[in-house]
Design a protein around this motif. Structure first.
Motif, mmCIF file in Angstrom:
data_model
loop_
_atom_site.group_PDB
_atom_site.id
_atom_site.type_symbol
_atom_site.label_atom_id
_atom_site.label_comp_id
_atom_site.label_asym_id
_atom_site.label_seq_id
_atom_site.Cartn_x
_atom_site.Cartn_y
_atom_site.Cartn_z
ATOM 1 N N TYR A 194 1.109 -1.530 -0.208
ATOM 2 C CA TYR A 194 -0.299 -0.676 0.014
ATOM 3 C C TYR A 194 0.933 1.006 0.227
ATOM 4 N N LEU A 195 2.031 1.094 0.631
ATOM 5 C CA LEU A 195 2.700 2.378 0.773
ATOM 6 C C LEU A 195 4.236 2.466 0.099
ATOM 7 N N GLY A 196 4.691 1.326 -0.392
ATOM 8 C CA GLY A 196 6.127 1.417 -0.877
ATOM 9 C C GLY A 196 7.150 1.274 -0.415
ATOM 10 N N PRO A 197 8.146 1.674 -0.778
ATOM 11 C CA PRO A 197 9.397 1.687 0.415
ATOM 12 C C PRO A 197 9.687 2.280 1.508
ATOM 13 N N ALA A 198 10.493 2.521 2.544
ATOM 14 C CA ALA A 198 10.836 3.427 3.404
ATOM 15 C C ALA A 198 9.144 3.643 3.846
ATOM 16 N N TYR A 199 8.315 2.866 4.531
ATOM 17 C CA TYR A 199 7.427 3.038 5.402
ATOM 18 C C TYR A 199 7.869 3.029 6.919
ATOM 19 N N ARG A 200 7.337 3.444 7.715
ATOM 20 C CA ARG A 200 7.096 3.839 9.299
ATOM 21 C C ARG A 200 5.926 3.125 9.719
ATOM 22 N N LEU A 245 -1.749 7.946 2.700
ATOM 23 C CA LEU A 245 -0.177 8.320 3.726
ATOM 24 C C LEU A 245 -0.026 7.447 4.906
ATOM 25 N N THR A 246 -0.705 6.626 5.098
ATOM 26 C CA THR A 246 -0.683 6.085 6.189
ATOM 27 C C THR A 246 -2.104 4.407 5.859
ATOM 28 N N LEU A 247 -1.257 3.523 6.871
ATOM 29 C CA LEU A 247 -2.110 2.445 6.750
ATOM 30 C C LEU A 247 -2.733 1.991 8.767
ATOM 31 N N GLN A 248 -3.923 1.852 8.123
ATOM 32 C CA GLN A 248 -4.293 0.769 9.491
ATOM 33 C C GLN A 248 -4.395 -0.057 9.857
ATOM 34 N N GLY A 249 -3.936 -0.936 10.714
ATOM 35 C CA GLY A 249 -4.061 -2.547 10.888
ATOM 36 C C GLY A 249 -3.805 -3.190 12.810
ATOM 37 N N ALA A 250 -4.317 -4.095 12.684
ATOM 38 C CA ALA A 250 -4.339 -4.435 14.347
ATOM 39 C C ALA A 250 -3.975 -6.297 14.018
ATOM 40 N N VAL A 251 -3.330 -6.416 14.733
ATOM 41 C CA VAL A 251 -3.014 -7.795 15.355
ATOM 42 C C VAL A 251 -3.732 -8.550 16.611
ATOM 43 N N ALA A 252 -4.766 -9.221 16.763
ATOM 44 C CA ALA A 252 -5.552 -9.749 17.568
ATOM 45 C C ALA A 252 -4.193 -10.547 18.598
ATOM 46 N N HIS A 253 -4.432 -10.335 19.872
ATOM 47 C CA HIS A 253 -2.943 -10.578 20.559
ATOM 48 C C HIS A 253 -4.233 -11.750 21.969
ATOM 49 N N THR A 254 -5.332 -11.987 21.181
ATOM 50 C CA THR A 254 -6.317 -12.701 22.301
ATOM 51 C C THR A 254 -7.177 -13.320 20.366
ATOM 52 N N ASP A 255 -8.137 -14.590 21.072
ATOM 53 C CA ASP A 255 -9.013 -14.406 19.827
ATOM 54 C C ASP A 255 -10.266 -13.066 20.452
ATOM 55 N N MET A 256 -10.970 -13.057 19.530
ATOM 56 C CA MET A 256 -11.456 -11.391 19.247
ATOM 57 C C MET A 256 -12.961 -12.351 18.497
ATOM 58 N N PRO A 257 -14.384 -13.052 20.081
ATOM 59 C CA PRO A 257 -15.524 -13.317 19.122
ATOM 60 C C PRO A 257 -16.020 -12.685 19.324
ATOM 61 N N VAL A 330 0.809 2.379 9.940
ATOM 62 C CA VAL A 330 1.598 2.400 9.474
ATOM 63 C C VAL A 330 2.180 3.826 8.347
ATOM 64 N N SER A 331 3.093 4.895 8.229
ATOM 65 C CA SER A 331 3.089 6.261 7.572
ATOM 66 C C SER A 331 4.163 6.185 6.307
ATOM 67 N N ALA A 332 3.440 6.422 4.590
ATOM 68 C CA ALA A 332 4.327 6.245 4.282
ATOM 69 C C ALA A 332 5.598 7.768 4.330
ATOM 70 N N ALA A 333 6.391 6.699 3.013
ATOM 71 C CA ALA A 333 7.606 7.938 3.437
ATOM 72 C C ALA A 333 7.031 9.649 3.341
ATOM 73 N N PHE A 334 6.131 9.590 2.639
ATOM 74 C CA PHE A 334 5.669 10.572 2.445
ATOM 75 C C PHE A 334 4.787 11.650 3.696
ATOM 76 N N PHE A 371 12.812 -6.232 10.184
ATOM 77 C CA PHE A 371 12.533 -5.785 11.298
ATOM 78 C C PHE A 371 13.670 -4.575 10.627
ATOM 79 N N VAL A 372 14.723 -3.908 10.005
ATOM 80 C CA VAL A 372 15.409 -2.773 9.541
ATOM 81 C C VAL A 372 14.279 -1.953 9.129
ATOM 82 N N LYS A 373 13.570 -2.630 8.446
ATOM 83 C CA LYS A 373 12.417 -1.775 7.819
ATOM 84 C C LYS A 373 11.439 -1.313 9.016
ATOM 85 N N ALA A 374 11.788 -1.802 9.812
ATOM 86 C CA ALA A 374 10.675 -1.725 11.021
ATOM 87 C C ALA A 374 10.979 -0.406 11.969
ATOM 88 N N VAL A 375 12.302 -1.046 12.463
ATOM 89 C CA VAL A 375 12.953 -0.178 13.483
ATOM 90 C C VAL A 375 13.474 0.928 12.576
#
Length: 430
Positions: A194-200, A245-257, A330-334, A371-375
């Motif tokens: 969605y955002l291409g490289p150099a995201y944050r 410019l932004t991608l939203q998301g969520a990782v489920a850290h528990t089951d979510m009925p 996640v934010s795009a480089a721009f 990992f490098v791209k994330a941090v």
């Protein structure tokens, strides 16, 4: 059968040629999208308001026309299922050969389709989630003791537990867990689709306790966090731009009925150009409450969606179950991130672990690259070009990501890489 005459054959040939010509012309008109071109030409000759007006009501009828579409399985052949208009993908079926095809589908979902997709088995190994949850519990307890309960976006304060900038706090609390978690290569696949490289990446943990109320329908960062009067000050083009410019998301850290209140979505609502002006209006909120959909998630699943999609966290109606998610933004480089992430202490905390990971894998793996791209910061600007001229053969100075890769490859000690990165930051200022 009587033979056809030359005249008949000539007429047949002429008719076939005419049909072919018409078909060719229609093809050209379709390729050139003539109606859109004519519309653009009309717009180019008429000056209209550059901003939306707070005094003009967005069309609910037009909004309904957009959101009452149907998601077709034929459009997304890589999806394992379509439920409630939302494509569902099983990450266990992703192969290196089909990564680009996957990214093409995910991009289409966000830009032209329903605006949201579920990724089942985003984490097949739950150990990174369990160790992250343990770190979150410690952080929440420490912050609660020091500062009390925190507020939540678009919801009442005090019910939920939230960790702002959990990305940085997770790393500094338990670097090994953080390294393991954000080494998941699926982050890279989804973000770059969605955002291409150099995201944050930034993230916030949200734990909704039993009885936690639903959020109010909204859109997200950037303009989604502005008041209606502030939104009206931005040109119409930026109402469209902010969604990319932004991608939203969520990782489920528990089951979510469903009873725990996983996020409510209104598919296709991100396509409504006036959405940032509309979502606060009572009639749009009422329509959202009538038409929203929600899907249950299992621990380790993830959901990603356009920030322009009308959505809201649901109500936890259970008696004894807390719904926990790591909210990913996640934010795009721009673009600019919602939170300031100081990458230097994160790199310092994880550098030796990263070197060991690369050494164990015999070189750069997809995990280490993710990992490098994330941090680390992947975008070289803004900077001071007098102090930091473009790298030889390039258009931009070296980025933090490039320095970190070079340091690992050349076997730098942690002190060496941190000295270079601190100097880079100082040289980039003022």
């Amino acid at each position: 059968m009587a033979p056809t005459s030359p005249l008949t054959r000539s007429r047949a040939f002429t008719a076939a040629a005419s049909i072919a010509s018409v078909a060719g012309l229609l093809g050209i008109l379709h390729y050139l999208d003539i109606p859109s071109l004519l519309q653009q030409r009309v717009k180019s000759r008429k000056v209209s308001s550059r901003c939306y007006s707070q005094n003009e009501e967005p069309s609910l009828a037009a909004f309904k026309t957009l959101v009452e579409q149907i998601t077709l399985k034929e459009t997304y052949p890589l999806a394992s299922d379509i439920q409630k208009n939302i494509p569902i993908y099983d990450c266990r079926t992703i192969t290196r050969e089909k990564e680009h095809a996957w990214q093409d589908e995910l991009y289409h979902v966000l830009v032209h389709g329903p605006g949201v997709f579920v990724l089942q088995n985003f984490f097949t190994d739950h150990d990174p989630i369990d160790t992250a949850n343990a770190a979150y519990e410690t952080i929440i307890a420490d912050e609660l003791a020091a500062n009390g309960a925190k507020g939540d976006h678009f919801a009442a304060a005090g019910t939920n537990s939230r960790i702002w900038n959990s990305f940085s706090k997770h790393c500094l609390q338990t670097p090994r867990s953080f390294l393991q978690y954000y080494s998941n290569p699926l982050f890279k696949l989804v973000c770059e689709a969605y955002l291409g490289p150099a995201y944050r990446i930034t993230s916030q943990v949200n734990i909704v306790r039993p009885g936690g109320k639903a959020q109010v329908c909204h859109r997200d960062y950037h303009l989604g966090f502005q008041t209606a009067s502030d939104c009206a000050k931005f040109p119409k083009t930026l109402h469209t731009t902010t969604a990319f410019l932004t991608l939203q998301g969520a990782v489920a850290h528990t089951d979510m009925p469903l009873s725990s209140g996983p996020t409510r979505f209104l598919p296709f609502s991100q396509l409504f150009e006036e959405g940032f002006m509309a979502y606060r209006r009572a009639e749009f909120n009422e329509y959202f409450l009538q038409k929203y959909v929600s899907l249950p998630l299992e621990k380790g699943d993830a959901v990603f969606f356009s920030p322009a999609l009308f959505h809201a966290a649901g109500e936890n109606t259970t008696k004894d179950f807390s719904r926990s998610a790591n909210l990913i933004q996640v934010s795009a480089a721009f673009g600019k991130t919602m939170e300031t992430v100081d990458s230097l202490p994160l790199i310092e905390a994880c550098y030796e672990g990263l070197r060991a990971q690369v050494g164990k894998n015999g070189g750069w793996s997809r995990d280490s690259e993710a990992f490098v791209k994330a941090v680390a910061e992947g975008y070289s600007f803004p900077t001071n070009l007098d102090r930091r001229p473009p790298a030889p053969g390039g258009m931009a100075p070296e980025s933090e990501q490039e320095v970190l890769r070079r340091a690992v490859e050349e076997g730098w000690k942690r002190e060496e890489v941190m000295d270079v990165l601190r100097t880079m930051r100082e040289d980039s200022s003022g």
